[in-house]
Design a protein around this motif. Structure first.
Motif, PDB file in Angstrom:
ATOM      1  N   GLY A 265     -88.133 -48.465  91.951  1.00  0.00           N
ATOM      2  CA  GLY A 265     -87.996 -48.563  90.504  1.00  0.00           C
ATOM      3  C   GLY A 265     -88.339 -49.986  90.081  1.00  0.00           C
ATOM      4  N   ALA A 266     -88.115 -50.300  88.818  1.00  0.00           N
ATOM      5  CA  ALA A 266     -88.329 -51.661  88.319  1.00  0.00           C
ATOM      6  C   ALA A 266     -87.053 -52.112  87.630  1.00  0.00           C
ATOM      7  CB  ALA A 266     -89.508 -51.717  87.353  1.00  0.00           C
ATOM      8  N   PHE A 267     -86.589 -53.305  87.978  1.00  0.00           N
ATOM      9  CA  PHE A 267     -85.288 -53.763  87.504  1.00  0.00           C
ATOM     10  C   PHE A 267     -85.392 -55.210  87.051  1.00  0.00           C
ATOM     11  CE2 PHE A 267     -84.837 -50.454  90.608  1.00  0.00           C
ATOM     12  CZ  PHE A 267     -83.948 -49.571  90.029  1.00  0.00           C
ATOM     13  N   ILE A 268     -84.975 -55.439  85.815  1.00  0.00           N
ATOM     14  CA  ILE A 268     -85.067 -56.766  85.212  1.00  0.00           C
ATOM     15  C   ILE A 268     -83.663 -57.267  84.912  1.00  0.00           C
ATOM     16  CG2 ILE A 268     -85.918 -58.072  83.232  1.00  0.00           C
ATOM     17  CD1 ILE A 268     -88.261 -56.091  83.107  1.00  0.00           C
ATOM     18  N   LEU A 269     -83.352 -58.466  85.404  1.00  0.00           N
ATOM     19  CA  LEU A 269     -82.041 -59.058  85.197  1.00  0.00           C
ATOM     20  C   LEU A 269     -82.190 -60.455  84.621  1.00  0.00           C
ATOM     21  CD1 LEU A 269     -81.461 -56.877  87.548  1.00  0.00           C
ATOM     22  CD2 LEU A 269     -79.404 -58.233  87.954  1.00  0.00           C
ATOM     23  N   ALA A 270     -81.363 -60.746  83.622  1.00  0.00           N
ATOM     24  CA  ALA A 270     -81.278 -62.079  83.042  1.00  0.00           C
ATOM     25  C   ALA A 270     -79.876 -62.626  83.287  1.00  0.00           C
ATOM     26  CB  ALA A 270     -81.572 -62.040  81.541  1.00  0.00           C
ATOM     27  N   ASN A 271     -79.788 -63.797  83.890  1.00  0.00           N
ATOM     28  CA  ASN A 271     -78.507 -64.440  84.159  1.00  0.00           C
ATOM     29  C   ASN A 271     -77.810 -64.749  82.829  1.00  0.00           C
ATOM     30  OD1 ASN A 271     -76.488 -66.519  84.684  1.00  0.00           O
ATOM     31  ND2 ASN A 271     -77.464 -66.853  86.663  1.00  0.00           N
ATOM     32  N   LYS A 272     -76.544 -64.327  82.705  1.00  0.00           N
ATOM     33  CA  LYS A 272     -75.771 -64.563  81.478  1.00  0.00           C
ATOM     34  C   LYS A 272     -74.577 -65.488  81.707  1.00  0.00           C
ATOM     35  CE  LYS A 272     -76.293 -62.789  77.951  1.00  0.00           C
ATOM     36  NZ  LYS A 272     -77.007 -63.319  76.759  1.00  0.00           N
ATOM     37  N   GLY A 273     -74.529 -66.139  82.876  1.00  0.00           N
ATOM     38  CA  GLY A 273     -73.439 -67.066  83.124  1.00  0.00           C
ATOM     39  C   GLY A 273     -72.106 -66.355  83.302  1.00  0.00           C
ATOM     40  N   HIS A 274     -71.021 -67.022  82.910  1.00  0.00           N
ATOM     41  CA  HIS A 274     -69.683 -66.464  83.122  1.00  0.00           C
ATOM     42  C   HIS A 274     -69.197 -65.603  81.960  1.00  0.00           C
ATOM     43  CE1 HIS A 274     -69.470 -68.824  86.696  1.00  0.00           C
ATOM     44  NE2 HIS A 274     -69.434 -69.994  86.055  1.00  0.00           N
ATOM     45  N   ASP A 275     -69.993 -65.468  80.923  1.00  0.00           N
ATOM     46  CA  ASP A 275     -69.610 -64.652  79.776  1.00  0.00           C
ATOM     47  C   ASP A 275     -69.961 -63.189  80.033  1.00  0.00           C
ATOM     48  OD1 ASP A 275     -68.782 -66.912  78.400  1.00  0.00           O
ATOM     49  OD2 ASP A 275     -70.784 -67.241  77.548  1.00  0.00           O
ATOM     50  N   ILE A 276     -68.998 -62.294  79.803  1.00  0.00           N
ATOM     51  CA  ILE A 276     -69.255 -60.868  79.983  1.00  0.00           C
ATOM     52  C   ILE A 276     -70.306 -60.430  78.968  1.00  0.00           C
ATOM     53  CG2 ILE A 276     -68.255 -58.559  79.823  1.00  0.00           C
ATOM     54  CD1 ILE A 276     -65.642 -59.715  80.845  1.00  0.00           C
ATOM     55  N   PRO A 277     -71.418 -59.859  79.432  1.00  0.00           N
ATOM     56  CA  PRO A 277     -72.510 -59.516  78.508  1.00  0.00           C
ATOM     57  C   PRO A 277     -72.217 -58.246  77.723  1.00  0.00           C
ATOM     58  CG  PRO A 277     -73.105 -58.898  80.738  1.00  0.00           C
ATOM     59  CD  PRO A 277     -71.773 -59.591  80.825  1.00  0.00           C
TER      60      PRO A 277
END
Length: 490
Positions: A265-277
């Motif tokens: 599959g294709a999976f895209i992740l963006a780091n959001k730090g310690h804040d719950i997205p």
């Protein structure tokens, strides 16, 4: 080999691999075996958990021998395709049914029922996930309800329900039953802010909490392998879901950094730090990694079909001899001749989330040949990525560049096409198997070989190449218009 190596077990959807890494991130060797795919009915995808274990063990033993013995292995890191569920008996250590693979859609009706009852908003708020058969919790519930051996083990208090890293650690150690936070966050049963699987969510999804593992960090001392497996015990010190692992392997350790992995599959992740997205555009909130109980989160978009589309063209239709042919075929023509493929063979993932959708090939004519089909298959990767870019931007996480990895990203034509359609620079590491590298980085930290993931990233990551956009706006808009028409038909 002077210093002890890191052994990574990379449990994928279509194959299992074992890989040896040096302490500075160089891959020394690898072994791979394919896994049998079982399709008992439309929308159903299964694996044999015993086969997964035996073939993983065989690959690992090959690498231990290559290293010169177990005493030449410093530690083991495990990474895996995340939502596949195994049910086994803790008293025997044997599977009770076939594993239900992340692509399996058999729980779609149950998900629709929960949506109709109004549960999705609360589930998304708690878990960051949506009500979709993709995730593990509904698969666990189905196994208990429909497999008599699973129900009997649950009644007897010996049932274990786990994702693949749990299954492998259990077999490697002879009974340690744990799940790392990144994999656990894909079950629908863990609150993003909760330390362990949640009673209320287990009740909602009708999953027996007693059958679930202890949730742990992603690096640390997770026990050692049974001495008889490799001739001596080896410490397991890293566990992580494959997409989180690739994000770490790409060095996306600061908030805002984004990667895309193109595999099955294709999976895209963006780091959001310690804040719950939180997402208003049907993206997912997930645990990126957990250290000393503190979590770093990510915003994620998941596409169900990427490399598996090329595999289908090769194995299902016989249009390709090898997956690598797609690049040569794509370059042999100026465009796809109007052919557009919507690869919804397992439904549509983010940002559409339509499990009932099915694949479409639009724009066929007598002029259509292998080259047009192959090029349209690669173009579908850029189209799906574009849809996700729009959703991330609407959630306040606009991309300024994109780091790509995974087996498909080795295709230069596809990487350039993604840069063209996104109108953004696309960066690709020299070593594209960053999923395995991320697991090696976590294992190195867990074993005390490095002091932090940041240090591991500086030490173990290689150089990058960049693809820069070079497509006229009119061509881009024509492509996107044709894609949207085909998407509506799916």
């Amino acid at each position: 080999m002077s210093d002890p190596a890191i052994l990574v077990l990379d449990e994928g959807t279509t194959s299992t691999r074992a890989m040896l890494f040096t302490a500075d991130g160089a891959m020394l060797s690898s072994a791979q075996q394919e896994l049998t795919q079982h399709y008992p009915a439309p929308g159903r995808v299964e694996h044999d958990a015993t086969e997964i274990w035996h073939r993983t063990l065989a690959c690992a033993r090959e690498m231990v021998e290559k290293a010169g013995g177990a005493d030449r292995i410093a530690c083991i890191g495990i990474t895996n395709q995340r939502e596949t569920v195994v049910a086994w008996d803790k008293s025997t250590g044997e599977p009770l049914a076939r594993a239900l693979v992340w692509q399996d859609r058999r729980t779609a009706d149950f998900c629709e029922r929960l949506k109709a009852e109004g549960h999705e908003a609360a589930v998304q708020d708690h878990t960051g996930l949506l009500l979709d058969p993709y995730f593990s919790g509904t698969k666990m519930r189905w196994l208990v309800d429909n497999e008599p051996a699973v129900k009997a083990a649950s009644d007897a208090g010996t049932l274990a329900l786990g994702t693949i890293e749990s299954w492998l650690v259990y077999k490697l150690t002879g009974g340690t039953f744990i799940s790392d936070a990144s994999n656990a966050s894909r079950t629908l049963l863990l609150k993003l802010g909760g330390s362990q699987f949640d009673d209320g969510l287990c009740s909602l999804f009708e999953v027996p909490k007693a059958a679930l593992a202890e949730v742990t960090d992603n690096s640390g001392d997770f026990g050692s392998t049974l001495p008889e497996l490799f001739g001596a015990p080896i410490q397991i010190s890293g566990m992580v879901g494959d997409q989180q692992s690739a994000t770490i392997g790409q060095g996306c350790l600061s908030a805002g950094e984004t990667k895309a992995t193109y595999g099955t599959g294709a999976f895209i992740l963006a780091n959001k730090g310690h804040d719950i997205p939180a997402s208003s555009n049907r993206l997912l909130g997930t645990v990126l990694y957990q250290e000393d109980g503190q979590r770093t989160y990510a915003l994620e978009g998941s596409v169900f079909v990427a490399g598996s589309l090329v595999q289908w063209l090769r194995d299902g239709l016989g249009l390709l001899g090898t997956a690598a042919e797609t690049e040569t075929l794509a370059r042999s023509i100026d465009d796809s001749g109007g052919v557009v493929i919507v690869p919804a063979m397992s439904g549509l993932g983010a940002p559409h989330w339509q499990p009932e959708a099915r694949g479409v090939i639009a724009g066929l004519s007598f002029a259509t040949g292998r080259a047009q089909i192959a090029r349209a298959a690669l173009e579908a990767m850029a189209h799906q990525t574009y849809d996700l870019a729009q959703a991330f931007a609407a959630d306040g996480a606009e991309w300024t560049s994109l780091k790509v990895d995974g087996g498909m990203s080795a295709n230069d034509w596809m990487a350039q096409d993604i840069a063209n359609l996104l109108d953004l620079p696309v960066e690709r590491p020299e070593f594209v198997e960053t999923t395995a590298l991320g697991a090696a980085m976590l294992a190195a930290k867990g074993a005390g070989m490095v002091g932090s993931l940041e240090e591991a990233s500086e030490t173990m990551r290689g150089s990058l190449g960049t693809f820069r956009p070079s497509m006229e706006n009119s061509v881009r808009e024509a492509r996107l218009t044709a894609w949207r028409k085909a998407l509506a038909a799916a």
